[in-house]
Design a protein around this motif. Structure first.
Motif, mmCIF file in Angstrom:
data_model
loop_
_atom_site.group_PDB
_atom_site.id
_atom_site.type_symbol
_atom_site.label_atom_id
_atom_site.label_comp_id
_atom_site.label_asym_id
_atom_site.label_seq_id
_atom_site.Cartn_x
_atom_site.Cartn_y
_atom_site.Cartn_z
ATOM 1 N N LYS A 1 1.438 7.816 -6.487
ATOM 2 C CA LYS A 1 1.137 9.094 -6.686
ATOM 3 C C LYS A 1 1.254 10.593 -5.487
ATOM 4 O O LYS A 1 0.858 11.393 -6.959
ATOM 5 N N LEU B 1 1.268 -1.384 0.104
ATOM 6 C CA LEU B 1 0.098 -0.511 -0.325
ATOM 7 C C LEU B 1 0.799 1.669 -0.138
ATOM 8 O O LEU B 1 0.604 2.446 -0.296
ATOM 9 N N ARG C 1 2.468 1.473 -3.176
ATOM 10 C CA ARG C 1 1.163 2.350 -4.329
ATOM 11 C C ARG C 1 0.916 3.667 -4.259
ATOM 12 O O ARG C 1 0.930 4.850 -4.792
ATOM 13 N N LEU C 2 0.993 4.349 -2.986
ATOM 14 C CA LEU C 2 0.440 6.133 -2.347
ATOM 15 C C LEU C 2 2.043 6.512 -2.746
ATOM 16 O O LEU C 2 2.030 7.474 -3.153
ATOM 17 N N GLU D 1 -7.048 2.966 -3.776
ATOM 18 C CA GLU D 1 -5.584 2.281 -3.507
ATOM 19 C C GLU D 1 -6.244 1.287 -2.207
ATOM 20 O O GLU D 1 -5.661 0.277 -2.625
ATOM 21 N N GLU E 1 -8.075 -1.228 -3.861
ATOM 22 C CA GLU E 1 -7.336 -2.696 -4.727
ATOM 23 C C GLU E 1 -6.451 -3.149 -3.807
ATOM 24 O O GLU E 1 -6.188 -4.873 -4.386
#
Length: 837
Positions: free
Chosen positions: A769, A762, A765-766, A815, A818
């Protein structure tokens, strides 16, 4: 279990309109759900009304209508709603808007907001229980089925929804339950343990035959040789003029007035047995009735009047004003003056307090002014009581409510003013379950939606609120003088390291503190002792092998409670008996380490054997009226020393308190958190403010192992702004609130490696972004396992300006979703906490 009702064709009929409703379900699902409206209810359904629906195969829930339309759902066949519960909406349009905003802002589901907002007495579900209402008027006619169900409920005390369904038959249950609720025959409760019990008063009255003079004289002759029974009779006749006013005899007197001791209780029992008097019970209102004192005049000092005028002046240009008034400066009188003005204008007022303990004292004061037009709302009330207040706000019975954070959900529609007292308090923040909201911040949005004003009050404002005042977002008013002639207390630091070295410490009490307590008792003054740990000792350990009792579910030591001789985890509630021998090495040398409120009480009783002690913490205040009983005993002078956790620090006002002792200040100051110095200053200043609130200057004894700590000097000097400036410099440098927005994501799983892996995925992914400057972690929190789940935290810092906050939160939620939909992480839980404290 419930079977699906037959689905009717959704093809339009020329002779009728087919309606559908989008509803909010009180469960953790992101979307509204659509149901079909039976034709006979077309004219009756309204937005904000509650309905009963089937959700899934067997769940029955109470939902709230959010939208009425004619478009069937595309993804699934619409089931019929099962029952309409309300002729008139129980949830207002303002509330529906608020629920939607809170779901977006706090990154949760709107159903979770609804579940937190509605009292459980307004929710019927397959998890509900039906309980007999002792207030029920048995003369009201019931159908045979209603009578059968009610008698079964009475016999079993409560009945689960499923048990009732099998008894009556699923098809008929909703209408029967609705009918019994309307007749006030049953109450809906969420848990069997929280049974509704009315307030019952036992009374005594003289039998009607003795209302005649001749019979009464004959009775005197009978009792002439029974002096104890005669005394009871005479006492009754003093209270009730039976001969001159027989009607009063029907009402009787409280039994407690006639039974002062065991002897009188026994004599009264004999009189009842011999049918001279009779005992009966009456149910009285759960809420104290009272009328406002006629011509009650609130007299503000010149300083208070000036502050009130300044607040009103600010309200012309600002929606929010911060009142920074030192402890004992009389902020409450200013609140009352403003509340009266708003109520006189025809608007509603909400007065928020952080703790139930505070409502006890405050309610007694406000009753004199506002009488029964004031409602009280907090979690110690039963479901039924909370429903009464909810309905009272809806129908206009209560235009003014005082309550704790959950009161922000009440169905106001014309709020002119929200007062948030002790606005800095962390108790305004709900941590679990969702929504993880801060009632202070939600109050700003509620007022904005209804064009009302917000007054934030504190002696030690949160640095965020003070920052907003300094940067002109809020209006700002300062009160820096105590009410009347009261002086700020003298603060004395006692170096516990030095006392231990000189072997002066007696059971955690310095010689200075114990001598001051003794002197205070001799002067018939009262004292408050503050220790922010409940229980007897924070943990127990083996002297031989250093074994420490750990919770089996959480990564924390268990607190020892002497009263029950048990170990208790204050995170998950797990309890077990304290071992007599060490489970590791078998030694009997098991020691208690540290000290909590229970131990302080125990030790002080040994040091001052004649002292009358009271204790106010979570353990002693679990029952509904426990706060009130502890506070009333202290107010009445029946307690010499009140020992407590932070409950004793919040706005309590006692005339005879002239001494405050503070234990373990160092632990509060050195807690690993960027807000620790702010909170330590607030807590120590607030509890110090309980001392010397009238014409006598109080004294505060702070026991510390670091007397040179700069923060303690700030407390002594009352230097709030000095601490604020230093902390703001550090927060700006390291980008902490109020210079950024924070969101904490907590990843949970029973396996440590899986929690760690999911958190890493996680965070990765963050980072893609949001970038490295905005994402910190994952890291393990101070307590990294709670209720058998391992925790990993990811902190997200977002700038205040030039960012689409709503879009960023939506991206974060996507996210999270996901990650949780990956096969490996389907059992992982991710919790978002916006603006964490």
């Amino acid at each position: 279990m419930m079977t699906d009702l037959p689905q009717v064709s959704l093809l339009p009929d020329e002779n009728r309109t087919t309606l559908f409703v989008d509803v909010i379900l009180p469960v953790s699902v992101p979307n509204l759900y659509t149901y079909r409206v039976p034709l006979e209810l077309n004219e009756l359904v309204k937005v904000g009304a509650r309905i009963i629906v089937q959700f899934g195969k067997s769940r029955v829930l109470t939902a709230v209508i959010a939208k009425i339309h004619q478009t069937p759902p595309e993804k699934y066949p619409a089931k019929y709603l099962l029952e309409l519960l309300d002729e008139h909406p129980m949830v207002t349009g303002h509330q529906l808007e608020l629920f939607s905003w809170m779901a977006d802002y706090y990154m949760c589901c709107i159903g979770e907001v609804l579940n937190a907002a509605l009292p459980s007495g307004m929710k019927i579900s397959s998890e509900s229980h039906l309980q007999y209402n002792p207030d029920f008027d048995s003369s009201i006619p019931l159908s045979d089925t209603e009578h059968l169900l009610l008698e079964t409920i009475k016999k079993k005390q409560s009945l689960s929804y499923e048990e009732a369904a099998s008894l009556v038959g699923q098809k008929h249950l909703y209408k029967i339950v609705k009918s019994l609720i309307a007749k006030q025959a049953i109450i809906i409760i969420e848990e069997v343990k929280e049974k509704y019990k009315p307030k019952i008063v036992k009374k005594i009255r003289l039998l009607e035959i003795y209302e005649q003079r001749d019979n009464l004289q004959a009775l005197f002759q009978i009792l002439d040789k029974k002096p104890k029974q005669l005394n009871i009779l005479l006492k009754y006749l003093q209270l009730v003029p039976v001969l001159s006013n027989p009607v009063v005899n029907k009402e009787g007197v409280d039994k407690s007035l006639l039974t002062q001791d065991d002897a009188s209780a026994s004599s009264l029992k004999t009189l009842i047995k011999n049918k001279i008097v009779e005992e009966f019970e009456i149910i009285v209102s759960r809420f104290e009735e009272g009328s406002p004192v006629e011509n009650y005049q609130l007299k503000l000092t010149d300083t208070q009047r000036q502050a009130a005028d300044e607040i009103l002046q600010w309200f012309k240009t600002k929606d929010t004003v911060l009142l920074h008034g030192i402890t004992g400066s009389g902020k409450t009188e200013i609140y009352i003056e403003l509340i009266k003005q708003v109520l006189d204008s025809g608007s509603q007022v909400l007065y928020l307090l952080p703790e139930i303990a505070l409502t006890t004292q405050m309610v007694n004061r406000l009753r004199k002014i506002f009488g029964d037009s004031m409602g009280i709302y907090h979690s110690k009330f039963s479901d039924n009581e909370r429903v009464e207040i909810w309905k009272g706000v809806l129908n206009g019975q209560y235009s003014f409510v005082i309550g704790v954070r959950s009161a922000i959900f009440l169905p106001f529609d014309n709020l002119g003013l929200i007062v948030v007292d002790e606005e800095h308090e962390t108790s305004y923040k709900q941590h679990d379950p969702a929504p993880r909201y801060n009632a202070r911040d939600v109050a700003l949005m509620v007022a904005k939606k209804q064009y009302g004003k917000v007054l934030l009050g504190s002696a030690t404002p949160s640095f965020e609120s003070y920052y907003h005042a300094r940067t002109s977002k809020y209006g700002f008013v300062k009160l820096d003088k105590r009410f009347g002639e009261a002086q700020l207390p003298e603060i004395v630091l006692v170096d516990t390291r030095m006392e231990r070295r000189m072997k002066k410490i007696k059971n955690n009490f310095s010689t200075v503190l114990i001598e001051e307590l003794r002197q205070n008792m001799e002067n018939r003054q009262q004292s408050i002792l503050f220790q922010n740990r409940r229980g007897y000792a924070p943990y127990i350990a083996c002297e031989e092998c250093n074994w420490i009792a750990q919770c089996q579910n959480c990564a924390v030591s268990m607190t020892y409670h002497l009263h029950n001789h048990e170990l208790r985890c204050h995170y998950c509630g797990h309890t077990e008996k304290s071992p007599a021998v060490c489970p590791a090495c078998g030694s009997t040398k098991i020691l208690t380490m540290g000290y909590g409120t229970e131990k302080i009480e125990d030790e002080l009783q040994l040091l001052l054997p004649h002292s009358r002690l009271g204790r106010m913490d979570l353990d002693t205040t679990r029952k509904k009226n426990a706060y009130q009983q502890i506070i009333e005993a202290f107010e009445a002078g029946q307690t010499d020393v009140l020992i407590g956790t932070q409950m004793v620090s919040k706005g309590l006002d006692f005339e005879r308190v002239s001494l405050v002792g503070i234990f373990d200040a160092d632990r509060i100051i050195n807690f690993p958190d960027f807000r620790s110095h702010e909170r330590a200053f607030q807590l120590i200043t607030q509890v110090s403010g309980r001392a010397g609130r009238r014409d006598k200057r109080g004294k505060v004894i702070i026991q510390t192992a670091n007397a040179g700590q700069p923060l303690l000097q700030n407390v002594i000097d009352g230097n709030y702004t000095g601490l604020y400036e230093k902390e703001m410099h550090d927060r700006k440098k390291y980008n902490y609130p109020p210079f950024c927005r924070m969101i904490r994501l907590t990843v949970k799983h029973v396996q440590h490696t899986l929690a760690e892996k999911a958190a890493a995925v996680l965070a990765g992914r963050l980072l893609e972004k949001l970038g490295m400057n905005r994402v910190l972690g994952p890291e393990s929190p101070v307590v990294n396992r709670i209720r058998n789940q391992y925790l990993k935290d990811i902190i997200i810092k977002l700038e205040k300006d030039n960012i689409n906050l709503k879009a960023v939160k939506e991206m974060i939620r996507n996210e999270m979703q996901e990650v949780c939909t990956q096969k490996e992480f389907r059992q992982v839980t991710i919790v978002a906490d916006v603006d964490p404290l």
